[in-house]
Design an enzyme around this catalytic site. Structure first.
Site, PDB file in Angstrom:
ATOM      1  N   GLN A  70       0.541  -1.383   0.448  1.00 39.78           N
ATOM      2  CA  GLN A  70       0.017  -0.077  -0.183  1.00 39.78           C
ATOM      3  C   GLN A  70       0.478   1.297   0.033  1.00 39.78           C
ATOM      4  O   GLN A  70       1.817   1.235   0.848  1.00 39.78           O
ATOM      5  CB  GLN A  70      -0.917  -0.077   1.080  1.00 39.78           C
ATOM      6  CG  GLN A  70      -1.901   0.841   1.115  1.00 39.78           C
ATOM      7  CD  GLN A  70      -3.313   1.428   1.670  1.00 39.78           C
ATOM      8  OE1 GLN A  70      -2.517   1.667   3.577  1.00 39.78           O
ATOM      9  NE2 GLN A  70      -4.776   1.812   2.286  1.00 39.78           N
ATOM     10  N   CYS A 101      -6.893   7.787   5.240  1.00 38.82           N
ATOM     11  CA  CYS A 101      -5.852   7.693   6.075  1.00 38.82           C
ATOM     12  C   CYS A 101      -6.564   9.293   6.489  1.00 38.82           C
ATOM     13  O   CYS A 101      -7.103  10.285   6.449  1.00 38.82           O
ATOM     14  CB  CYS A 101      -4.810   8.364   6.161  1.00 38.82           C
ATOM     15  SG  CYS A 101      -3.434   8.025   7.372  1.00 38.82           S
TER      16      CYS A 101
END
Ligand SMILES: Cc1cc2nc3c(=O)[nH]c(=O)nc-3n(C[C@H](O)[C@H](O)[C@H](O)COP(=O)(O)O)c2cc1C
Length: 369
Positions: A70, A101
């Site tokens: 990722q 995030c």
């Protein structure tokens, strides 16, 4: 489920979790069942600059195939270079991009879950990533949006499909929700309707294999991403394999088996970190998750969470009652929780969704979330 050329069965992905999904944990999970097991988030700038710590983080164990990395990045050029590097140097078989995030130091600079609000910038990043990837599949992991007034996931899903992304995963919360409340599985269904041409993976609040089946049945998603539910519970991947194979069998290890897994996990961290003291310290966060629901005295718990060596851990683990059965009611939330009162964004971020300016300094000191 197909992620580009990669067949994935069961249709399950271990969610990238910073500080958790390093090679030792991924290997323990992968031994239990099939799926994709994604590494911790890697910052694209650090990768292209060949930061030694970052290069260590993208190492996989020999048994790990396919390999999923990722990436987190905000600059189309840097993201493109990072993905090209992964492809050319054969560092992974699949690249996932983090647009979920919610950590303030990330969103304050326009990264993570703040970024999809800038539709054109998102498009440019995805275009560069897909071009750099060559034959490697690129996937996107995102949230619903910044908050309920600024939802981005349907636009982001369409842009991803148009740019040749192989699959999209939706953590069905907004950044504002952080890890609080309940994931909005109906949003996963809406995303599937909006982008029927690529696989949609649902994410949020899968605490048991049966939750995964329920999510698929309710939303029509092609696969699931499992995060906090497997903390201290690599066995969940065996349950998921069983569930998707149509078996009702579920793994319910007694405390002795849990203790053996804890020791293997800690030993593998020591080998991976090549530093016993810091690896054993890193393992402390896992202790409570492994022991959740078991009757374990406060003193042994303290011993396990203050151990400074493998011998210290072994000593504590040997004092556990190996025959104690798996406790009931463990399919319940674990790990991070809680909402945020506001999402920190750069000044004027919401003024122009089409602006393509690359946020500055959005990649410094970033570590997942
Ligand atoms: C400790 C922790 C670290 C995380 N780090 C990342 C990360 O680096 N990249 C990412 O996309 N999501 C990250 N997440 C979010 C998870 O991948 C997942 O989307 C989220 O936990 C919701 O799924 P769950 O309800 O199954 O836990 C993290 C979550 C936790 C709890």
């Amino acid at each position: 489920m197909k992620i580009g050329p990669i067949g994935v069965w069961p249709p399950v992905v271990l969610a990238p979790m910073a500080g958790i999904t390093n090679a030792p944990f991924r290997v323990l999970c992968r031994e239990q069942g099939g799926g994709l097991f994604v590494c911790e988030m890697i910052t694209t700038r650090a990768l292209v600059e060949r930061n030694p710590k970052t290069l260590r983080m993208v190492r996989f164990a020999p048994s790990e195939t396919p390999r999923s990395i990722q990436l987190y990045g905000v600059d189309p050029d840097v993201v493109g270079r990072a993905v090209r590097m992964i492809a050319e140097e054969d560092l992974a078989d699949h690249v996932d991009l983090n647009f979920g995030c919610p950590v303030p130091k990330v969103t304050r600079r326009g990264g993570g879950s703040a970024l999809p609000y800038k539709r054109n910038l998102l498009r440019r990043i995805l275009r560069e990533a897909v071009a750099g990837a060559g034959s490697l599949p690129v996937t996107v992991k995102m949230r619903k949006g910044i908050d309920d007034d600024h939802l981005t996931y349907l636009d982001a899903g369409r842009i991803a499909a148009e740019e040749g992304v192989a699959a999209v995963a939706l953590h069905a919360r907004t950044a504002r929700q952080h890890y609080g409340g309940v994931a909005d599985w109906d949003a996963i269904a809406r995303l599937k309707e909006a982008v029927p041409e690529i696989p949609v993976l649902g994410n949020g609040d899968i605490w048991s294999a049966d939750d995964a089946l329920r999510m698929v049945a309710r939303t029509g998603c092609d696969g699931v991403v499992v995060g906090r539910g497997c903390l201290g519970r690599p066995w969940l991947f065996r349950d998921l394999q069983n569930a998707f194979d149509g078996s009702a069998e579920r793994v319910r290890p007694a405390l002795g088996e849990v203790a053996a897994m804890m020791l293997r996990h800690a030993e593998a961290l020591v080998e991976c970190f090549d530093a016993e003291r810091s690896a054993v310290a890193d393992f402390r966060k896992h202790v409570g998750w492994y022991l959740k629901g078991f009757a374990v005295g406060a003193e042994v718990r303290r011993e396990l969470t203050s151990a400074e060596s493998l011998d210290g851990l072994r000593e504590g683990l040997s004092r556990l009652d190996a025959g104690q059965p798996w406790p009931p009611n463990t399919d319940t939330p674990r790990g991070k929780s809680g909402e945020r009162s506001k999402v920190h964004l750069p000044d004027g971020w919401l003024d122009d969704p089409w602006d393509t300016a690359v946020p500055e300094a959005a990649e410094s000191d970033v570590s997942g979330g």
